[in-house]
Design a protein around this motif. Structure first.
Motif, PDB file in Angstrom:
ATOM      1  N   ARG A 105      -1.740  -5.909  10.268  1.00 45.31           N
ATOM      2  CA  ARG A 105      -2.966  -5.430  10.126  1.00 45.31           C
ATOM      3  C   ARG A 105      -3.044  -4.399  11.565  1.00 45.31           C
ATOM      4  O   ARG A 105      -4.305  -3.303  10.849  1.00 45.31           O
ATOM      5  CB  ARG A 105      -3.951  -6.977  11.116  1.00 45.31           C
ATOM      6  CG  ARG A 105      -4.982  -7.689  10.419  1.00 45.31           C
ATOM      7  CD  ARG A 105      -6.198  -8.221  11.419  1.00 45.31           C
ATOM      8  NE  ARG A 105      -5.478  -8.420  12.834  1.00 45.31           N
ATOM      9  CZ  ARG A 105      -5.683  -7.749  13.933  1.00 45.31           C
ATOM     10  NH1 ARG A 105      -7.083  -6.635  14.087  1.00 45.31           N
ATOM     11  NH2 ARG A 105      -5.345  -7.332  15.017  1.00 45.31           N
ATOM     12  N   LEU A 106      -2.557  -4.276  12.231  1.00 45.45           N
ATOM     13  CA  LEU A 106      -3.115  -3.270  13.260  1.00 45.45           C
ATOM     14  C   LEU A 106      -2.561  -1.852  13.070  1.00 45.45           C
ATOM     15  O   LEU A 106      -2.796  -0.707  13.001  1.00 45.45           O
ATOM     16  CB  LEU A 106      -2.025  -3.366  14.914  1.00 45.45           C
ATOM     17  CG  LEU A 106      -2.471  -4.773  15.274  1.00 45.45           C
ATOM     18  CD1 LEU A 106      -1.818  -4.931  16.737  1.00 45.45           C
ATOM     19  CD2 LEU A 106      -4.191  -4.247  15.618  1.00 45.45           C
ATOM     20  N   THR A 107      -1.201  -1.736  11.963  1.00 44.26           N
ATOM     21  CA  THR A 107      -0.832  -0.562  10.867  1.00 44.26           C
ATOM     22  C   THR A 107      -1.787  -0.267   9.827  1.00 44.26           C
ATOM     23  O   THR A 107      -1.975   1.029   9.966  1.00 44.26           O
ATOM     24  CB  THR A 107       0.461  -1.058  10.738  1.00 44.26           C
ATOM     25  OG1 THR A 107       1.526  -1.240  11.554  1.00 44.26           O
ATOM     26  CG2 THR A 107       0.779   0.277   9.582  1.00 44.26           C
ATOM     27  N   ALA A 108      -2.421  -1.090   9.368  1.00 44.35           N
ATOM     28  CA  ALA A 108      -3.771  -0.609   8.487  1.00 44.35           C
ATOM     29  C   ALA A 108      -5.240  -0.438   9.524  1.00 44.35           C
ATOM     30  O   ALA A 108      -5.354   0.568   8.956  1.00 44.35           O
ATOM     31  CB  ALA A 108      -4.450  -2.129   7.750  1.00 44.35           C
ATOM     32  N   ASP A 109      -5.112  -1.101  10.622  1.00 45.60           N
ATOM     33  CA  ASP A 109      -6.098  -0.364  10.773  1.00 45.60           C
ATOM     34  C   ASP A 109      -6.221   0.850  11.614  1.00 45.60           C
ATOM     35  O   ASP A 109      -6.600   2.106  11.322  1.00 45.60           O
ATOM     36  CB  ASP A 109      -6.544  -1.001  12.290  1.00 45.60           C
ATOM     37  CG  ASP A 109      -7.566  -2.699  12.031  1.00 45.60           C
ATOM     38  OD1 ASP A 109      -7.750  -2.859  10.839  1.00 45.60           O
ATOM     39  OD2 ASP A 109      -7.219  -3.732  12.595  1.00 45.60           O
ATOM     40  N   LEU A 110      -4.920   1.472  12.176  1.00 45.06           N
ATOM     41  CA  LEU A 110      -3.991   2.512  12.771  1.00 45.06           C
ATOM     42  C   LEU A 110      -4.459   3.848  11.665  1.00 45.06           C
ATOM     43  O   LEU A 110      -4.885   4.641  12.107  1.00 45.06           O
ATOM     44  CB  LEU A 110      -3.358   1.920  13.401  1.00 45.06           C
ATOM     45  CG  LEU A 110      -3.289   1.906  14.535  1.00 45.06           C
ATOM     46  CD1 LEU A 110      -1.546   1.831  15.354  1.00 45.06           C
ATOM     47  CD2 LEU A 110      -3.446   2.762  15.930  1.00 45.06           C
ATOM     48  N   GLU A 111      -3.621   3.562  10.710  1.00 47.87           N
ATOM     49  CA  GLU A 111      -3.998   3.926   9.245  1.00 47.87           C
ATOM     50  C   GLU A 111      -5.320   4.563   8.634  1.00 47.87           C
ATOM     51  O   GLU A 111      -5.803   5.755   9.202  1.00 47.87           O
ATOM     52  CB  GLU A 111      -3.276   4.047   8.149  1.00 47.87           C
ATOM     53  CG  GLU A 111      -1.849   3.435   8.514  1.00 47.87           C
ATOM     54  CD  GLU A 111      -1.090   3.189   7.486  1.00 47.87           C
ATOM     55  OE1 GLU A 111      -1.426   2.485   6.418  1.00 47.87           O
ATOM     56  OE2 GLU A 111       0.156   2.650   6.990  1.00 47.87           O
ATOM     57  N   ASN A 112      -6.332   3.531   9.172  1.00 47.45           N
ATOM     58  CA  ASN A 112      -7.584   3.957   8.741  1.00 47.45           C
ATOM     59  C   ASN A 112      -8.337   4.315   9.474  1.00 47.45           C
ATOM     60  O   ASN A 112      -9.167   5.176   9.532  1.00 47.45           O
ATOM     61  CB  ASN A 112      -9.007   2.261   8.781  1.00 47.45           C
ATOM     62  CG  ASN A 112      -8.334   1.646   7.360  1.00 47.45           C
ATOM     63  OD1 ASN A 112      -7.538   2.188   6.679  1.00 47.45           O
ATOM     64  ND2 ASN A 112      -8.339   0.357   7.427  1.00 47.45           N
ATOM     65  N   ASN A 113      -8.594   4.044  10.769  1.00 53.32           N
ATOM     66  CA  ASN A 113      -8.434   5.073  12.425  1.00 53.32           C
ATOM     67  C   ASN A 113      -7.897   6.464  11.716  1.00 53.32           C
ATOM     68  O   ASN A 113      -9.107   7.570  11.953  1.00 53.32           O
ATOM     69  CB  ASN A 113      -8.438   4.593  12.856  1.00 53.32           C
ATOM     70  CG  ASN A 113      -9.120   3.235  13.732  1.00 53.32           C
ATOM     71  OD1 ASN A 113     -10.376   3.016  13.703  1.00 53.32           O
ATOM     72  ND2 ASN A 113      -8.817   2.415  14.830  1.00 53.32           N
ATOM     73  N   VAL A 138       6.280 -14.916  11.534  1.00 53.36           N
ATOM     74  CA  VAL A 138       5.689 -14.185  10.430  1.00 53.36           C
ATOM     75  C   VAL A 138       3.755 -13.874  10.754  1.00 53.36           C
ATOM     76  O   VAL A 138       3.578 -12.586  10.710  1.00 53.36           O
ATOM     77  CB  VAL A 138       4.692 -16.084   9.639  1.00 53.36           C
ATOM     78  CG1 VAL A 138       3.996 -15.723   8.402  1.00 53.36           C
ATOM     79  CG2 VAL A 138       6.107 -16.365   8.408  1.00 53.36           C
ATOM     80  N   ALA A 139       3.759 -15.282  11.741  1.00 53.14           N
ATOM     81  CA  ALA A 139       2.167 -13.894  12.793  1.00 53.14           C
ATOM     82  C   ALA A 139       2.195 -13.406  13.166  1.00 53.14           C
ATOM     83  O   ALA A 139       1.528 -12.147  13.256  1.00 53.14           O
ATOM     84  CB  ALA A 139       1.934 -15.681  13.244  1.00 53.14           C
ATOM     85  N   VAL A 140       3.569 -12.655  14.468  1.00 53.08           N
ATOM     86  CA  VAL A 140       3.818 -11.838  14.706  1.00 53.08           C
ATOM     87  C   VAL A 140       3.873 -10.114  13.308  1.00 53.08           C
ATOM     88  O   VAL A 140       2.710  -9.606  13.866  1.00 53.08           O
ATOM     89  CB  VAL A 140       4.712 -11.647  15.270  1.00 53.08           C
ATOM     90  CG1 VAL A 140       5.651 -10.051  16.450  1.00 53.08           C
ATOM     91  CG2 VAL A 140       4.540 -12.091  16.656  1.00 53.08           C
ATOM     92  N   THR A 141       4.264 -10.368  12.234  1.00 53.05           N
ATOM     93  CA  THR A 141       4.379  -9.402  11.589  1.00 53.05           C
ATOM     94  C   THR A 141       3.118  -9.546  10.706  1.00 53.05           C
ATOM     95  O   THR A 141       2.705  -7.820  10.489  1.00 53.05           O
ATOM     96  CB  THR A 141       5.289 -10.345  10.319  1.00 53.05           C
ATOM     97  OG1 THR A 141       6.191 -10.219  11.265  1.00 53.05           O
ATOM     98  CG2 THR A 141       5.749  -9.334   9.194  1.00 53.05           C
ATOM     99  N   SER A 142       2.581 -10.598  10.586  1.00 56.30           N
ATOM    100  CA  SER A 142       0.555  -9.986   9.916  1.00 56.30           C
ATOM    101  C   SER A 142      -0.470  -9.789  11.007  1.00 56.30           C
ATOM    102  O   SER A 142      -0.663  -8.724  10.012  1.00 56.30           O
ATOM    103  CB  SER A 142       0.535 -11.190   9.823  1.00 56.30           C
ATOM    104  OG  SER A 142       1.472 -12.634   8.915  1.00 56.30           O
ATOM    105  N   GLU A 143       0.701  -9.685  12.683  1.00 55.05           N
ATOM    106  CA  GLU A 143      -0.593  -9.160  13.197  1.00 55.05           C
ATOM    107  C   GLU A 143       0.094  -7.133  13.333  1.00 55.05           C
ATOM    108  O   GLU A 143      -1.176  -5.750  13.132  1.00 55.05           O
ATOM    109  CB  GLU A 143      -0.231  -9.458  14.818  1.00 55.05           C
ATOM    110  CG  GLU A 143      -1.319  -8.649  15.933  1.00 55.05           C
ATOM    111  CD  GLU A 143      -2.646  -9.444  15.395  1.00 55.05           C
ATOM    112  OE1 GLU A 143      -3.734  -8.677  16.106  1.00 55.05           O
ATOM    113  OE2 GLU A 143      -3.477 -10.132  15.210  1.00 55.05           O
ATOM    114  N   ARG A 144       1.388  -7.178  13.425  1.00 57.36           N
ATOM    115  CA  ARG A 144       2.164  -6.067  12.948  1.00 57.36           C
ATOM    116  C   ARG A 144       0.912  -5.858  11.855  1.00 57.36           C
ATOM    117  O   ARG A 144       0.498  -3.896  11.706  1.00 57.36           O
ATOM    118  CB  ARG A 144       3.127  -5.621  13.019  1.00 57.36           C
ATOM    119  CG  ARG A 144       3.382  -4.487  13.125  1.00 57.36           C
ATOM    120  CD  ARG A 144       5.264  -4.447  12.714  1.00 57.36           C
ATOM    121  NE  ARG A 144       4.946  -4.887  11.277  1.00 57.36           N
ATOM    122  CZ  ARG A 144       6.453  -5.476  10.795  1.00 57.36           C
ATOM    123  NH1 ARG A 144       8.023  -5.501  11.586  1.00 57.36           N
ATOM    124  NH2 ARG A 144       6.536  -5.322   9.816  1.00 57.36           N
TER     125      ARG A 144
END
Length: 134
Positions: free
Chosen positions: A118-126, A110-116
């Motif tokens: 979050r990172l995916t969202a950050d990458l899309e925003n960037n 669950v933690a790794v999925t949440s981090e993934r």
């Protein structure tokens, strides 16, 4: 006399013909009797095989019933010897440890999925910000 000889020849011819027919009928009947005997023998073998299979099925069904009854009954610890009890305790402890490991792995997933996510969202925003830059 000629007429009598002709009648005699005709009668002998009919007799020979009847004998040939009789011999042929005897041969055909003998063959049919052999076929019938073979069929009866095969049928008896199949009956014995069927009885054997039915007996085996009854034994297997009895085993299934016994196993189901054993499966549905609670495990009586007092019927186990000391080694079996020790094995049971060890297996129970292993089961608890496995459950704890599973829970830990699920939490980590669950933690790794949440981090993934979050990172995916950050990458899309960037990526969107870079596309918007002049």
């Amino acid at each position: 006399i000629n007429e009598i000889v002709r009648e005699l020849q005709k009668t002998e011819s009919e007799r020979d013909h009847l004998r040939t027919n009789q011999e042929q009928s005897v041969r055909e009947n003998s063959a049919r009797i052999r076929q019938l005997q073979t069929a009866v023998h095969n049928l008896e073998q199949r009956r014995q095989a069927l009885q054997s299979a039915e007996s085996e099925m009854q034994q297997l069904q009895q085993q299934i019933d016994d196993f189901q009854a054993e499966k549905n009954s609670p495990l009586a610890a007092n019927t186990l010897n000391e080694q079996e009890r020790a094995n049971l305790r060890a297996l129970e402890e292993e089961h608890r440890n496995t459950l704890r490991s599973l829970e830990s792995a699920e939490a980590e997933l669950v933690a790794v999925t949440s981090e993934r996510d979050r990172l995916t969202a950050d990458l899309e925003n960037n990526l969107l910000k870079r596309r918007e830059e002049p």
